[in-house]
Scaffold this motif. Structure first.
Motif: not given
Length: 173
Positions: A50-58, A90-101
């Motif tokens: 569940e703590n998986k980062p987006v694949c590009k940043k993995c 797209t918005l969910i993905h962006g939100g997850i990316s922002l949260k990880h950052w």
């Protein structure tokens, strides 16, 4: 729906969009059905869960070279078009990316951002003393209070649960 299931659904949707819009196919070709199955298998066995980062940043690239190239091709074409075809995903993905950052930022940054909300809270109510129209006061209050809340939630996101507990302990001392 958990994170992995949402990722599976998104990858499948991206491949389907690619096949229908880019390849102009009514059905998904066999090689892309195999790519969907491969991606689902990789996501099911992701070591981050569940703590998986987006694949590009993995830090660990778990795809074989052939499948990795295929999925890159799909994502390069579909990625910029996702806002048109699947805005919610797209918005969910962006939100997850922002949260990880935000969570990758330091404790000190979190504290500074969190404390930045205080002046905005003060200003949002202090502006009521200004000799301006009621409408202008309402707009100012909305903007300043919104900024205060943004700094507050941004700081809490950066700190996370552990940072919040650490800050709470420091304030008790």
């Amino acid at each position: 729906m958990n994170r992995i299931e949402r990722e599976k659904k998104t990858v499948q949707m991206m491949i389907e969009i690619y096949c229908h819009r880019r390849l102009k196919q009514n059905t998904i070709p066999e090689e892309y059905q195999q790519l969907i199955a491969y991606a689902h298998n990789r996501l099911s066995h992701c070591r981050f869960g569940e703590n998986k980062p987006v694949c590009k940043k993995c830090p660990i690239h778990c795809y074989a070279p052939k499948e990795r190239q295929q999925i890159r091709e799909v994502m390069r074409w579909v990625g910029p078009r996702m806002m048109i075809y699947a805005p919610k995903a797209t918005l969910i993905h962006g939100g997850i990316s922002l949260k990880h950052w935000l969570q990758s930022l330091s404790f000190r940054t979190g504290v500074i951002v969190l404390l930045s909300c205080i002046p905005f809270y003060i200003l949002s109510f202090a502006q009521m003393l200004l000799p301006i129209s009621v409408a202008a006061k309402g707009v100012l209050w909305t903007v300043l209070f919104g900024l205060a809340k943004t700094f507050q939630y941004g700081g809490l996101t950066i700190l996370g649960v552990e940072g919040y507990k650490r800050l709470k302990d420091k304030l008790k001392r």
